[in-house]
Design an enzyme around this catalytic site. Structure first.
Site, PDB file in Angstrom:
ATOM      1  N   GLU A 145       6.783 -48.095  21.721  1.00 33.01           N
ATOM      2  CA  GLU A 145       7.924 -48.764  22.365  1.00 33.01           C
ATOM      3  C   GLU A 145       7.818 -49.984  23.147  1.00 33.01           C
ATOM      4  OE1 GLU A 145      10.355 -45.718  24.756  1.00 33.01           O
ATOM      5  OE2 GLU A 145      10.645 -44.584  23.061  1.00 33.01           O
ATOM      6  N   GLU A 173       9.773 -39.680  18.053  1.00 33.25           N
ATOM      7  CA  GLU A 173      10.222 -38.955  19.515  1.00 33.25           C
ATOM      8  C   GLU A 173      11.552 -38.701  19.153  1.00 33.25           C
ATOM      9  OE1 GLU A 173       9.717 -40.936  22.959  1.00 33.25           O
ATOM     10  OE2 GLU A 173       7.541 -41.656  22.722  1.00 33.25           O
TER      11      GLU A 173
END
Length: 494
Positions: free
Chosen positions: A175, A381
């Site tokens: 991320e 995720e």
């Protein structure tokens, strides 16, 4: 499929043979042992110890004590039957100052973790960077400085040399949007800076560090090892189909998604993004050769997804200056202030206040399948925080989480059945942990952690996930992609 009592059962969710079933964690969120192995502070150690930055003054000094309880946690994963475990390496535990040789005591922990996983029949998946930049590198300027990308490549080489013979799948960054725009734009994440121009420089240098790390890993890993990048791409929706709202979607989509997808897969930055942010920077930090470095081929793209984003055009205001954060609340979206506003989505919400909407995940997967048809995907995720507690019998019942997981896995399966090449699913998270600026007030784990005693308890969602994995490994039933996926030359199988 968002209602607690109306979701697909484990028996109904049949994925193709070979689909990977995993859980995921991050070093600073679970390890503890903050001063062991020669480890020095990361930006999150500094940030969390600064008054007012993290709820209740919580820090990751102990977290879930995984540094000392790792064998127990691996045994939990073995009991669940997961095929893969995605964990991150703590940069300051391995290379305390971000420069120089590795500390073998730090590497030894990851060697031991890898060995235990392999002995348990679990495939180790390594993430090199999950936000824990060594503080000394931040003191030298952090990700807005070009040198940090080079330091990251050196660190990747150190870890690759130590673990490369045993790790089949590597991830460079987790991320990078959060690292750049929450860390240097809004300041809600470490290191807590609020400079929109610095956030854009950080995004580029994270991209550059990714590309340089891919090159470093390719030079030393065996041919069978695969390399990936993990992005938290946004499912952006407009309030309406008006031209103004479509432009709001375009602006946010450029900053959330295309700022990473375009350079990594197309060796360019979006022209409209550069025009939107021209008042902040001339983008001269992008040098000759950078985009070729960034666009080195990868073997798989990881997607982290939790909820969609709804935007609309902001009402015109003579005082609004695009690109400048509000004095009261610095923005993680440079170039959009006074132009875009964010709207609440309808429907149920998690304990984070995030809307539950699995359709956004199907949409993102289908989009990636169209735009990157030769790149395998993984859900790296996906999960939800709820207000979990142990009842008097010690059990932890979390039906809302089960419904969330079932709905989102059904969304993944829908994409797979439509021909999208999705290879695996990593549930976030294995353990309740330090949830960044929320401290220990939010619980994402399928394993409950009593932080006072460090006692682990399987939640109902853990047992549901174990049943789902067992059913799929015993009798996979979903059809695979409808078309063969050609691979780019030199890209490894996942």
């Amino acid at each position: 499929m968002t209602a607690v009592d109306d979701h697909a059962t484990a028996e109904e969710l049949r994925f193709p043979a070979g689909f990977r079933w995993g859980t995921a964690t991050a070093a600073y969120q679970i390890e503890g042992g903050a001063t062991e192995d020669g480890r020095t502070p990361s930006i999150w150690d500094t940030f969390s110890s600064t008054p007012g930055r993290v709820r209740n003054g919580d820090t990751g000094d102990i977290a879930a004590d995984h540094r000392h309880r790792m064998p127990e946690d691996v045994e939990l994963m073995r009991e669940l039957g997961v095929t893969d475990y995605r964990f991150s390496v703590s940069w300051p535990r391995v290379q305390p100052t971000g420069r120089g040789p590795a500390v073998q005591r730090g590497l030894d922990f990851y060697r031991q973790l890898t060995d235990r996983l392999l002995e348990a029949g679990i495939r180790p998946v390594v993430t090199l960077y999950h936000w824990d930049l060594p503080q000394e590198l931040e003191d030298a300027g952090g990700w807005p400085e070009r040198d940090t990308a080079a330091r990251f490549a050196d660190y990747a080489e150190l870890v690759g040399e130590a673990l490369g013979d045993r790790i089949p799948l590597w991830t460079t960054l987790n991320e990078p949007w959060c690292s750049a725009f929450l860390g240097y734009g809004s300041g809600t994440h470490a290191p807590g800076r609020t400079d929109p121009a610095a956030a854009l420089r950080a995004a580029h240098h994270l991209n550059l560090g990714h590309g340089m790390a891919v090159g470093a890993l390719r030079a030393l890993l065996p041919d069978t090892a695969a390399v990936s990048l993990v992005l938290n791409l946004a499912a952006v929706r407009g309030r309406s189909d008006s031209a103004a709202d479509r432009d709001a979607v375009r602006r946010i989509e450029a900053l959330a998604n295309r700022i990473f997808l375009d350079p990594v897969f197309h060796a360019r930055y979006p022209r409209d993004l550069m025009e939107d942010t021209a008042a902040l920077t001339d983008w001269s930090f992008v040098r000759d050769g950078d985009l070729a470095e960034i666009s080195r081929p990868i073997d798989v793209l990881g997607l982290n997804y939790y909820s969609p984003t709804v935007v609309a055009a902001a009402a015109a205001s003579p005082s609004a200056v695009p690109g400048r954060p509000s004095p009261a609340e610095p923005s993680p979206w440079p170039g959009t202030d006074g132009v875009v506003r964010f709207l609440p989505a309808e429907g149920p919400r998690t304990a984070m206040g995030w809307p539950v909407d699995a359709e956004g995940l199907t949409g993102l997967l289908r989009r990636l399948g169209r735009e990157l048809p030769r790149v395998p995907l993984m859900i790296t995720e996906n999960g939800a925080a709820y207000h979990d507690y142990a009842d008097p019998s010690g059990a932890v019942h979390d039906p809302e989480r089960i419904a969330y997981l079932a709905g989102h896995l059904a969304a993944v399966l829908e994409a797979v059945r439509s021909g999208v090449d999705v290879r695996g699913y990593f549930l976030w998270s294995l353990l309740d942990n330090f949830e960044w600026s929320y401290g220990y007030s939010k619980r994402f784990g399928i394993v409950h952690v009593d932080f006072a005693s460090q006692r682990r308890t399987l939640k109902d969602s853990a047992r549901w996930y174990a049943d789902l994995i067992a059913a799929n490994r015993a009798a996979p039933g979903a059809p695979g992609p409808r078309h063969p996926h050609r691979r780019r030359a030199g890209v490894r199988a996942v």
